[in-house]
Write an enzyme that holds these catalytic residues in place. Sequence first.
Site, PDB file in Angstrom:
ATOM      1  N   ASP A   1      -9.427  21.481 -24.671  1.00 43.48           N
ATOM      2  CA  ASP A   1     -10.089  22.559 -25.422  1.00 43.48           C
ATOM      3  C   ASP A   1     -10.641  23.588 -24.450  1.00 43.48           C
ATOM      4  O   ASP A   1     -10.197  23.650 -23.302  1.00 43.48           O
ATOM      5  CB  ASP A   1     -11.168  21.976 -26.377  1.00 43.48           C
ATOM      6  CG  ASP A   1     -12.265  21.217 -25.660  1.00 43.48           C
ATOM      7  OD1 ASP A   1     -12.575  21.530 -24.491  1.00 43.48           O
ATOM      8  OD2 ASP A   1     -12.836  20.283 -26.269  1.00 43.48           O
TER       9      ASP A   1
ATOM     10  N   HIS B   1     -16.630  28.322 -26.845  1.00 39.69           N
ATOM     11  CA  HIS B   1     -15.831  29.517 -27.161  1.00 39.69           C
ATOM     12  C   HIS B   1     -16.559  30.784 -26.735  1.00 39.69           C
ATOM     13  O   HIS B   1     -15.953  31.718 -26.214  1.00 39.69           O
ATOM     14  CB  HIS B   1     -15.513  29.578 -28.662  1.00 39.69           C
ATOM     15  CG  HIS B   1     -14.592  28.483 -29.107  1.00 39.69           C
ATOM     16  ND1 HIS B   1     -13.977  28.489 -30.332  1.00 39.69           N
ATOM     17  CD2 HIS B   1     -14.177  27.362 -28.483  1.00 39.69           C
ATOM     18  CE1 HIS B   1     -13.224  27.391 -30.436  1.00 39.69           C
ATOM     19  NE2 HIS B   1     -13.343  26.696 -29.337  1.00 39.69           N
TER      20      HIS B   1
ATOM     21  N   GLY C   1     -17.340  18.536 -17.324  1.00 40.47           N
ATOM     22  CA  GLY C   1     -17.064  18.861 -18.734  1.00 40.47           C
ATOM     23  C   GLY C   1     -18.245  18.513 -19.629  1.00 40.47           C
ATOM     24  O   GLY C   1     -19.393  18.440 -19.183  1.00 40.47           O
TER      25      GLY C   1
HETATM   26  C1  LHQ Z   1     -21.253  12.193 -16.732  1.00 43.08           C
HETATM   27  C2  LHQ Z   1     -20.085  12.906 -17.049  1.00 43.08           C
HETATM   28  C3  LHQ Z   1     -19.979  13.471 -18.338  1.00 43.08           C
HETATM   29  C4  LHQ Z   1     -22.080  12.611 -18.807  1.00 43.08           C
HETATM   30  C5  LHQ Z   1     -19.887  12.204 -15.050  1.00 43.08           C
HETATM   31  N1  LHQ Z   1     -20.992  13.306 -19.192  1.00 43.08           N
HETATM   32  N2  LHQ Z   1     -22.253  12.033 -17.610  1.00 43.08           N
HETATM   33  C6  LHQ Z   1     -15.967  19.192 -26.193  1.00 43.08           C
HETATM   34  C7  LHQ Z   1     -16.580  18.994 -27.452  1.00 43.08           C
HETATM   35  C8  LHQ Z   1     -17.204  17.811 -27.819  1.00 43.08           C
HETATM   36  C9  LHQ Z   1     -17.080  16.604 -27.368  1.00 43.08           C
HETATM   37  C10 LHQ Z   1     -16.308  16.206 -26.311  1.00 43.08           C
HETATM   38  O1  LHQ Z   1     -15.851  17.042 -25.316  1.00 43.08           O
HETATM   39  C11 LHQ Z   1     -15.612  18.321 -25.275  1.00 43.08           C
HETATM   40  C12 LHQ Z   1     -14.946  18.835 -24.086  1.00 43.08           C
HETATM   41  C13 LHQ Z   1     -14.830  17.913 -22.904  1.00 43.08           C
HETATM   42  O2  LHQ Z   1     -15.236  18.305 -21.845  1.00 43.08           O
HETATM   43  S1  LHQ Z   1     -14.101  16.406 -23.096  1.00 43.08           S
HETATM   44  C14 LHQ Z   1     -14.113  15.724 -21.483  1.00 43.08           C
HETATM   45  C15 LHQ Z   1     -15.462  15.248 -21.061  1.00 43.08           C
HETATM   46  N3  LHQ Z   1     -15.447  14.789 -19.699  1.00 43.08           N
HETATM   47  C16 LHQ Z   1     -14.943  13.620 -19.331  1.00 43.08           C
HETATM   48  O3  LHQ Z   1     -14.428  12.850 -20.107  1.00 43.08           O
HETATM   49  C17 LHQ Z   1     -15.107  13.246 -17.874  1.00 43.08           C
HETATM   50  C18 LHQ Z   1     -16.051  12.073 -17.716  1.00 43.08           C
HETATM   51  N4  LHQ Z   1     -16.274  11.790 -16.325  1.00 43.08           N
HETATM   52  C19 LHQ Z   1     -15.393  11.115 -15.573  1.00 43.08           C
HETATM   53  O4  LHQ Z   1     -14.345  10.703 -15.999  1.00 43.08           O
HETATM   54  C20 LHQ Z   1     -15.785  10.877 -14.151  1.00 43.08           C
HETATM   55  O5  LHQ Z   1     -17.179  11.022 -14.019  1.00 43.08           O
HETATM   56  C21 LHQ Z   1     -15.096  11.854 -13.171  1.00 43.08           C
HETATM   57  C22 LHQ Z   1     -13.601  11.523 -13.090  1.00 43.08           C
HETATM   58  C23 LHQ Z   1     -15.291  13.314 -13.595  1.00 43.08           C
HETATM   59  C24 LHQ Z   1     -15.720  11.693 -11.769  1.00 43.08           C
HETATM   60  O6  LHQ Z   1     -15.660  10.330 -11.396  1.00 43.08           O
HETATM   61  P1  LHQ Z   1     -16.550   9.812 -10.169  1.00 43.08           P
HETATM   62  O7  LHQ Z   1     -16.377  10.726  -9.013  1.00 43.08           O
HETATM   63  O8  LHQ Z   1     -16.198   8.373  -9.984  1.00 43.08           O
HETATM   64  O9  LHQ Z   1     -18.058   9.972 -10.624  1.00 43.08           O
HETATM   65  P2  LHQ Z   1     -18.880   9.075 -11.670  1.00 43.08           P
HETATM   66  O10 LHQ Z   1     -18.031   8.725 -12.832  1.00 43.08           O
HETATM   67  O11 LHQ Z   1     -19.543   7.968 -10.932  1.00 43.08           O
HETATM   68  O12 LHQ Z   1     -19.994  10.137 -12.179  1.00 43.08           O
HETATM   69  C25 LHQ Z   1     -21.208  10.355 -11.464  1.00 43.08           C
HETATM   70  C26 LHQ Z   1     -22.313  10.387 -12.477  1.00 43.08           C
HETATM   71  O13 LHQ Z   1     -22.090  11.466 -13.390  1.00 43.08           O
HETATM   72  C27 LHQ Z   1     -22.338   9.121 -13.333  1.00 43.08           C
HETATM   73  O14 LHQ Z   1     -23.668   8.865 -13.670  1.00 43.08           O
HETATM   74  P3  LHQ Z   1     -24.458   7.609 -12.987  1.00 43.08           P
HETATM   75  O15 LHQ Z   1     -25.812   7.643 -13.607  1.00 43.08           O
HETATM   76  O16 LHQ Z   1     -23.670   6.396 -13.308  1.00 43.08           O
HETATM   77  O17 LHQ Z   1     -24.461   7.916 -11.512  1.00 43.08           O
HETATM   78  C28 LHQ Z   1     -21.605   9.545 -14.593  1.00 43.08           C
HETATM   79  O18 LHQ Z   1     -21.957   8.805 -15.728  1.00 43.08           O
HETATM   80  C29 LHQ Z   1     -22.055  10.989 -14.735  1.00 43.08           C
HETATM   81  N5  LHQ Z   1     -21.059  11.782 -15.473  1.00 43.08           N
HETATM   82  N6  LHQ Z   1     -19.251  12.882 -15.991  1.00 43.08           N
HETATM   83  N7  LHQ Z   1     -18.904  14.200 -18.714  1.00 43.08           N
END
Ligand code: LHQ
Length: 261
Positions: free
Chosen positions: A143, A88, A64
């Site tokens: 969204d 969008h 996302g």
């Molecule tokens: C990330 C992300 C990420 C940056 C993983 N961003 N780095 C629209 C308009 C405006 C504002 C807000 O949003 C929106 C629409 C949206 O999409 S809102 C939803 C945004 N997405 C999220 O909240 C998901 C965030 N990510 C997570 O919760 C986890 O990463 C998931 C569950 C997807 C995967 O978990 P894991 O398999 O444990 O992987 P990880 O968390 O270790 O992620 C791997 C790397 O990717 C890590 O970086 P690092 O440097 O520590 O290895 C994360 O920081 C990065 N990453 N998602 N969205």
Amino acid sequence: MPYTTILHDVKDGIATITLNRPSKLNAFNDQMIDETTDAFKAAGRNAAVRCVVITGAGRGFSSGQDLGDFQARGGSVSIGEHLRHGYHRLIRQMVSLEKPIIGAINGIAAGAGCGVALATDIRIAADEASFMLAFSRIGLIPDSGTNWLLPRLIGYARAYEMAVTADRVPAGQALAWGMVNHVVPAAQLSEITAAWARRLADGPTLAFGLTKRAMGRGWDMDLDEALEYEAHLQEVAGRSSDNREGIAAFLEKREARFTGG
Ligand code: LHQ
């Protein structure tokens, strides 16, 4: 436009878009939103393209919005404007593209990444893929078309539950709920997707596109309107060379050779 955040390949009637920011599980920054939108637009303009595949590089489909990227702007951008000018356009481009789009969901599809996955027409998920409406974890609502697409696919109760829990829905559950068409072993995702893409790219592209339009618009029509709209679109399909070829092939007891027109 030279792409830096996606890989883009057009071969034998199939355009393949690979979201390519694997170190962030293919989180969308502005550039990736623009490039993905542009690649779908190009697929629409190129008559040689008869099927589009979208997938992710590495272990994720897309996580996302790149939250670090958004945060770095320090609140200088309104979320509403960010959505209007970015996601969008992408979602509209996908839904209005009158060619079949296959989502090869290789890993997690979270937040707007789930919205993009839902905007594909046929979803083939790896057995290790999952879907997650991550939005409520950061105090947002779904969204990128999710509120429109997901309840239509799986019903309000399941969609609302996914939104408020932000729990991961594994591929098998997504299949049982009707969110994906097929779940396949991860190691076979590319091969099975390629076979599907070949089949769709060899089909009657005009009819496939008009079917997408009829079903998309049909959601918001009553029966009389839908019947009339079908008749109108069938008139168009009925004048196509693929319609003539399909009938000839049937009568001659041979495989049809569709050209897409
Ligand atoms: C990330 C992300 C990420 C940056 C993983 N961003 N780095 C629209 C308009 C405006 C504002 C807000 O949003 C929106 C629409 C949206 O999409 S809102 C939803 C945004 N997405 C999220 O909240 C998901 C965030 N990510 C997570 O919760 C986890 O990463 C998931 C569950 C997807 C995967 O978990 P894991 O398999 O444990 O992987 P990880 O968390 O270790 O992620 C791997 C790397 O990717 C890590 O970086 P690092 O440097 O520590 O290895 C994360 O920081 C990065 N990453 N998602 N969205």
